[in-house]
Design a protein around this motif. Structure first.
Motif, short mmCIF file in Angstrom:
data_model
loop_
_atom_site.label_atom_id
_atom_site.label_comp_id
_atom_site.label_asym_id
_atom_site.label_seq_id
_atom_site.Cartn_x
_atom_site.Cartn_y
_atom_site.Cartn_z
N VAL A 34 0.79 -1.06 0.21
CA VAL A 34 0.06 -0.02 -0.07
C VAL A 34 0.97 1.22 0.01
O VAL A 34 0.38 2.10 -0.88
N LEU A 82 2.35 2.06 -3.45
CA LEU A 82 1.46 2.63 -4.30
C LEU A 82 0.90 3.98 -4.14
O LEU A 82 0.32 4.75 -4.90
N LYS A 83 0.85 4.34 -2.82
CA LYS A 83 0.25 5.47 -2.33
C LYS A 83 1.52 6.54 -2.33
O LYS A 83 1.34 7.67 -2.49
N VAL A 142 2.01 6.34 -10.21
CA VAL A 142 1.94 6.67 -8.64
C VAL A 142 1.37 8.02 -8.43
O VAL A 142 0.54 8.48 -7.93
N THR A 190 -2.36 6.35 -8.60
CA THR A 190 -2.67 5.60 -7.43
C THR A 190 -2.49 6.17 -5.98
O THR A 190 -3.00 5.78 -4.97
N GLN A 191 -1.80 7.26 -6.02
CA GLN A 191 -1.46 7.88 -4.88
C GLN A 191 -3.00 8.78 -4.46
O GLN A 191 -3.03 9.02 -2.97
N LEU A 226 -5.93 7.02 -4.68
CA LEU A 226 -6.87 6.11 -4.38
C LEU A 226 -7.16 5.67 -3.01
O LEU A 226 -6.05 5.93 -2.35
N ASP A 230 -7.35 4.15 0.90
CA ASP A 230 -6.68 2.89 1.47
C ASP A 230 -7.34 1.60 1.42
O ASP A 230 -6.58 0.69 1.18
N ASP A 268 -9.03 0.68 -1.51
CA ASP A 268 -8.78 0.00 -2.59
C ASP A 268 -7.26 -0.38 -2.80
O ASP A 268 -7.27 -0.95 -3.58
N LEU A 269 -6.44 0.55 -2.33
CA LEU A 269 -5.10 0.10 -2.31
C LEU A 269 -4.68 -1.09 -1.53
O LEU A 269 -3.97 -2.03 -2.06
N ALA A 315 -3.43 -4.56 -3.21
CA ALA A 315 -2.30 -5.24 -2.47
C ALA A 315 -2.57 -6.68 -1.91
O ALA A 315 -1.70 -7.64 -2.47
#
Length: 428
Positions: A256, A259-260, A277, A281-282, A284, A286, A288-289, A293
């Protein structure tokens, strides 16, 4: 004469049959744009949901030309077959999607067809977007319709013969595209299915992380098993291999974080993934991340063997020069023994990005610099300067080979010829 006539008839029948098959395969699960659909003014909630989904799909990155208006298209996407220019997604009536219905948009996502029925090129990754639900497609449509309209006529594609023809594209689609909305796996939990939906659909991760054949089609039997990104000369590593970018043994929170924030205790992102990222993805949630994952953690591990340990040269003039180059240019940040500095510069000892069989990313980073994305969780990332003007091909090959064969690393040599090839491909 009679035999020649029969042969001609046979060829005509085969051609007609082939054409009919291609046609049939291109209209599978076709959306009926004439079917009436109840419409109402989109709610603020639907538009907000669409904006979030547009982030998940990283739509703005491709549909915005450098210096252009957001979503107004015009960005050239280089492919091995020529350049495809992205379209205007703003609600302008003449040059954008102002005249499109939500069903037209759904057909583009699901079937890869434009409003007028033309087949779309898969640089628009409808091979992945076909898995998106109608509800999410309608939310995306509502968001795009809420944008300020921009007058920006779509640019004609610059593709070589015969790739510019609809007939050739129809054959490609018959071979490599099958429409179908994501079907949840009932044997898996809700979180895993959400992750699979995002990774396979809007995230279109397979567009980079799956190898492509000579015709640009993906080998679905090697889904997410890694591939060279066409025209960019970056390798998107296998997400299933523990020797490349597999995360089966990672702590879920570390995935996570990667990706964040673009960094985690296990790795950092650079190259094309840094843009993903930064732009996608940053933003999205937590949840969904975490779902992504979980899906990535449970990917079936590939059965590829680890790279064969290379023979290590322990003495000689070239070995001494390589060590000196490392001391001069690298040791200050990465440590005398490749140990790195925690939360700043990655360790090189035991680093999969260093020892992968595919060394193209390593050469790219040293040539052009390596930069993690600036994110809310890591707003001032540490970076690595480019050495394109500092090291020639021979010296770069020496120092990279030193890094790949020191401190327990046992990867193969990088030759000056390999460095030169990658340098030439990037115009550096």
């Amino acid at each position: 004469m009679k035999k020649a006539f029969k042969f001609a008839i046979a060829l005509a029948v085969i051609a007609a049959g082939g054409s009919a098959l291609v046609w049939a395969l291109n209209v599978r699960d076709e959306v009926d744009v004439k079917a009436p659909v109840a419409s109402a003014a989109p709610s603020d909630g639907l538009i907000a949901r669409g904006a979030y989904l547009a982030r998940a799909g990283n739509c703005q990155a491709c549909h915005t030309a450098q210096g252009g208006q957001p979503y107004a298209g015009g960005r050239g996407i280089a492919t091995p077959f020529g350049t495809v220019f992205t379209s205007n997604l703003t609600p302008d009536d003449k040059t954008g999607i102002g005249g499109w219905s939500s069903t037209h948009f759904w057909r583009a996502m699901h079937n890869g067809r434009s409003k007028d029925g033309r087949l779309l090129y898969p640089a628009f990754p409808y091979t992945s977007y076909t898995q998106v639900t109608r509800e999410d497609s309608d939310a995306l449509y509502a968001y795009l319709r809420s944008l300020p309209p921009v007058v920006a006529p779509n640019l004609p594609h610059a593709l070589r013969f015969p790739y510019q023809s609809q007939a050739a594209l129809a054959v490609w689609r018959a071979l490599f595209f099958s429409p179908g909305v994501y079907e949840p796996d009932t044997a898996r939990g809700t979180e895993w299915n959400r992750g699979a939906y995002l990774v396979k659909g809007l995230g279109h991760c397979a567009a980079c992380h799956t190898a492509r054949n000579a015709l640009g089609g993906s080998d679905q039997g090697l889904d997410l098993a890694g591939g060279l990104i066409p025209m960019q000369n970056w390798y998107a590593p296998s997400l299933a291999s523990p020797y490349e970018a597999g995360v089966g043994d990672w702590d879920k929170q570390h995935i996570v974080s990667l990706l964040k924030n673009g960094v985690s205790p296990r790795a950092s992102v650079t190259g094309p993934m840094a843009e993903v990222v930064q732009r996608s993805t940053q933003y999205l949630s937590d949840a969904d991340l975490g779902a992504m994952a979980q899906f990535l953690k449970e990917l079936p591990p590939s059965h590829t063997a680890p790279p064969e340990p290379a023979a290590i040269k322990t003495q000689g003039e070239s070995v001494e020069r390589a060590a000196k180059l490392y001391e001069q240019h690298c040791a200050q940040c990465h440590g005398a023994k490749g140990e790195g500095i925690a939360n700043a510069y990655p360790a090189l000892a035991g680093n999969r990005a260093v020892t992968m069989g595919q060394a193209v990313n390593l050469v790219q980073i040293v040539l052009n610099g390596g930069y993690a994305p600036a994110t809310e969780g890591n707003p001032r990332p540490f970076g690595m300067p480019p050495f394109v003007l500092v090291l020639n091909d021979a010296d770069m090959g020496l120092v990279l080979t030193h890094i790949r064969q020191s401190w327990g690393n046992r990867a193969s040599e990088i030759t000056p010829l390999e460095v030169n090839r990658i340098r030439a491909s990037t115009g550096r």
